[in-house]
Design a protein around this motif. Structure first.
Motif, PDB file in Angstrom:
ATOM      1  N   MET A   1      32.359  48.725  43.143  1.00  0.00           N
ATOM      2  CA  MET A   1      33.025  47.899  42.156  1.00  0.00           C
ATOM      3  C   MET A   1      34.515  47.814  42.460  1.00  0.00           C
ATOM      4  SD  MET A   1      33.181  48.834  38.113  1.00  0.00           S
ATOM      5  CE  MET A   1      33.885  50.452  38.138  1.00  0.00           C
ATOM      6  N   ILE A   2      35.188  48.976  42.627  1.00  0.00           N
ATOM      7  CA  ILE A   2      36.601  49.020  42.963  1.00  0.00           C
ATOM      8  C   ILE A   2      36.741  49.616  44.358  1.00  0.00           C
ATOM      9  CG2 ILE A   2      38.865  49.936  42.313  1.00  0.00           C
ATOM     10  CD1 ILE A   2      37.823  50.190  39.466  1.00  0.00           C
ATOM     11  N   GLU A   3      37.560  49.004  45.194  1.00  0.00           N
ATOM     12  CA  GLU A   3      37.667  49.448  46.576  1.00  0.00           C
ATOM     13  C   GLU A   3      39.041  49.048  47.126  1.00  0.00           C
ATOM     14  OE1 GLU A   3      35.485  48.468  50.856  1.00  0.00           O
ATOM     15  OE2 GLU A   3      34.383  48.170  48.977  1.00  0.00           O
ATOM     16  N   TYR A   4      39.535  49.875  48.032  1.00  0.00           N
ATOM     17  CA  TYR A   4      40.771  49.539  48.732  1.00  0.00           C
ATOM     18  C   TYR A   4      40.417  48.839  50.044  1.00  0.00           C
ATOM     19  CZ  TYR A   4      44.458  51.682  45.968  1.00  0.00           C
ATOM     20  OH  TYR A   4      45.379  51.944  44.986  1.00  0.00           O
ATOM     21  N   ILE A  12      38.469  44.220  43.817  1.00  0.00           N
ATOM     22  CA  ILE A  12      37.285  44.329  42.971  1.00  0.00           C
ATOM     23  C   ILE A  12      36.207  43.440  43.563  1.00  0.00           C
ATOM     24  CG2 ILE A  12      36.332  43.859  40.676  1.00  0.00           C
ATOM     25  CD1 ILE A  12      38.866  44.635  39.428  1.00  0.00           C
ATOM     26  N   GLU A  13      34.961  43.918  43.520  1.00  0.00           N
ATOM     27  CA  GLU A  13      33.855  43.150  44.078  1.00  0.00           C
ATOM     28  C   GLU A  13      33.649  41.866  43.273  1.00  0.00           C
ATOM     29  OE1 GLU A  13      30.402  45.562  44.222  1.00  0.00           O
ATOM     30  OE2 GLU A  13      31.329  47.124  45.474  1.00  0.00           O
ATOM     31  N   ALA A  14      33.525  40.758  44.007  1.00  0.00           N
ATOM     32  CA  ALA A  14      33.325  39.464  43.352  1.00  0.00           C
ATOM     33  C   ALA A  14      31.984  39.424  42.616  1.00  0.00           C
ATOM     34  CB  ALA A  14      33.394  38.349  44.389  1.00  0.00           C
ATOM     35  N   GLY A  15      30.943  39.995  43.218  1.00  0.00           N
ATOM     36  CA  GLY A  15      29.627  40.015  42.590  1.00  0.00           C
ATOM     37  C   GLY A  15      29.637  40.749  41.264  1.00  0.00           C
ATOM     38  N   TRP A  16      30.421  41.822  41.186  1.00  0.00           N
ATOM     39  CA  TRP A  16      30.507  42.578  39.931  1.00  0.00           C
ATOM     40  C   TRP A  16      31.174  41.734  38.848  1.00  0.00           C
ATOM     41  CZ3 TRP A  16      34.522  44.301  36.844  1.00  0.00           C
ATOM     42  CH2 TRP A  16      34.187  45.250  35.871  1.00  0.00           C
ATOM     43  N   ILE A  18      31.107  38.545  38.516  1.00  0.00           N
ATOM     44  CA  ILE A  18      30.167  37.517  38.061  1.00  0.00           C
ATOM     45  C   ILE A  18      29.046  38.145  37.234  1.00  0.00           C
ATOM     46  CG2 ILE A  18      28.517  35.774  38.839  1.00  0.00           C
ATOM     47  CD1 ILE A  18      30.327  35.347  41.278  1.00  0.00           C
ATOM     48  N   ASP A  19      28.503  39.277  37.713  1.00  0.00           N
ATOM     49  CA  ASP A  19      27.385  39.930  37.012  1.00  0.00           C
ATOM     50  C   ASP A  19      27.790  40.392  35.614  1.00  0.00           C
ATOM     51  OD1 ASP A  19      25.825  39.516  39.217  1.00  0.00           O
ATOM     52  OD2 ASP A  19      26.109  41.542  40.044  1.00  0.00           O
TER      53      ASP A  19
END
Length: 362
Positions: A1-4, A12-16, A18-19
């Motif tokens: 979900m959160i990543e450097y 932040i993940e785009a899929g998260w 949207i979901d």
């Protein structure tokens, strides 16, 4: 979900997004098309698409914060936790540390000191690593010790870290990390636990126990404890194996009373890595000691071709022209291939070795 992304940019993940309904897929594509958000990585090969958090419009940031809190703070604590690695050496040090009465630290104290050492090492690593420091502080390096102190005080409220007893004030915390860097594990031990005189007693006690344990009948720890009591009752005279002198019972008194030891204390002394070789030399046969304790070479296989070459001579198993053939060979250890060779009907000489070198370099 959160990543450097590239260990630098908070994403932040785009899929998260949207979901979780923070923005719709149509809205997401429109923002990309209008360059309203910055996509740092496309989705491919099981890697999700990443959107730079700083580029997300404020109206969507508010939704994110409402769902999970401030991503910078979440990642800050998560990144610091990655530096919390169990310190086996610290636990070994505190478990075998002897007090002035010859006893070891209590289990609760060992647990407290071990956890404090783990956190001090993490603080030291984070502060010395500029990239780690920036991520831990959420991108702002100003007041880093205040922020590190806040992290420690927050984590201390969790059950798994409830044994932490580090200073809550950031100035004292910084000083404790500096002490840990210079003094090591010993800086955490309360000063009342030992002093110079107690260290002298411990050294004498250590030599006494080793001398008992190294007697010709190879006694067990229980028997060592019995002989130690006989020594205090003046029923047994003991000789220091290192100096050849008789031990004096008066040196093993504290406040007018004999220093009492336990089976655990004896085990701690005789299984101390610094004493293990001394004990083995006295208790084992010469051949056993040589085979098990003297230094030897461990050879590891190389990873790259031609990084390690082995050269040696041998006599071939069959004759050539009714004569034995000798050869000098060079072999690549990584691949197992022969990369140089030279043959002679006589014994190998220096010229044979040189010819093998020439063949290898050709």
């Amino acid at each position: 979900m959160i990543e450097y992304y590239n260990n630098e940019i908070l994403c932040i993940e785009a899929g998260w997004l949207i979901d979780k309904g923070i923005l719709s897929e149509m809205n997401y594509k429109a923002l990309l098309r209008r360059d309203k958000i910055n996509r740092k990585r496309r989705a491919c090969n099981n890697y999700p698409a990443l959107i730079e958090y700083a580029s997300i419009p404020d109206r969507f940031k508010q939704k994110i914060i409402k769902k999970i809190g401030d991503p910078r703070k979440i990642e800050k604590y998560r990144f610091f936790r990655k530096h919390l690695v169990a310190d086996i050496a610290a636990k070994e040090y505190y478990s075998t540390y002897l007090l002035e009465n010859g006893c070891t630290l209590e289990d609760k104290t060992v647990r407290e000191y071990t956890m404090n050492a783990m956190f001090l090492k993490a603080l030291h690593n984070v502060y010395n690593n500029m990239s780690a420091r920036r991520k831990t502080a959420g991108g702002n390096q100003g007041g880093i010790w205040q922020q590190l102190s806040k992290i420690i005080n927050t984590l201390q409220q969790e059950d798994q870290y409830k044994y932490i007893t580090l200073p809550s004030n950031y100035v004292r915390l910084k000083q404790k990390v500096k002490e840990f860097k210079t003094e090591g594990y010993k800086c955490l031990i309360h000063k009342n636990f030992g002093n110079q005189s107690s260290r002298k007693v411990n050294e004498n006690l250590e030599r006494l126990i080793l001398s008992l344990y190294a007697m010709e009948n190879n006694p067990f720890a229980e028997r060592v404890l019995e002989m130690y009591a006989q020594f205090h009752n003046k029923k047994l005279m003991l000789i220091d194996k290192a100096t050849g002198e008789l031990f004096n019972q008066k040196e093993f008194y504290k406040s007018g009373k004999p220093i009492l030891i336990s089976i655990a204390t004896i085990h701690n002394y005789i299984h101390n890595p610094d004493n293990q070789r001394k004990v083995d030399k006295l208790r084992k046969s010469s051949s056993d000691y040589t085979m098990q304790n003297t230094p030897f070479v461990r050879r590891n296989l190389p990873e790259f071709a031609n990084s390690m070459v082995s050269m040696d001579d041998r006599t071939l198993p069959r004759k050539g022209d009714d004569k034995w053939v000798s050869g000098y060979f060079a072999m690549d250890i990584a691949s197992g291939a022969y990369i140089g060779k030279a043959y002679t009907y006589d014994k190998c000489t220096v010229e044979t070795v040189w010819e093998c070198f020439r063949d290898m370099y050709r």
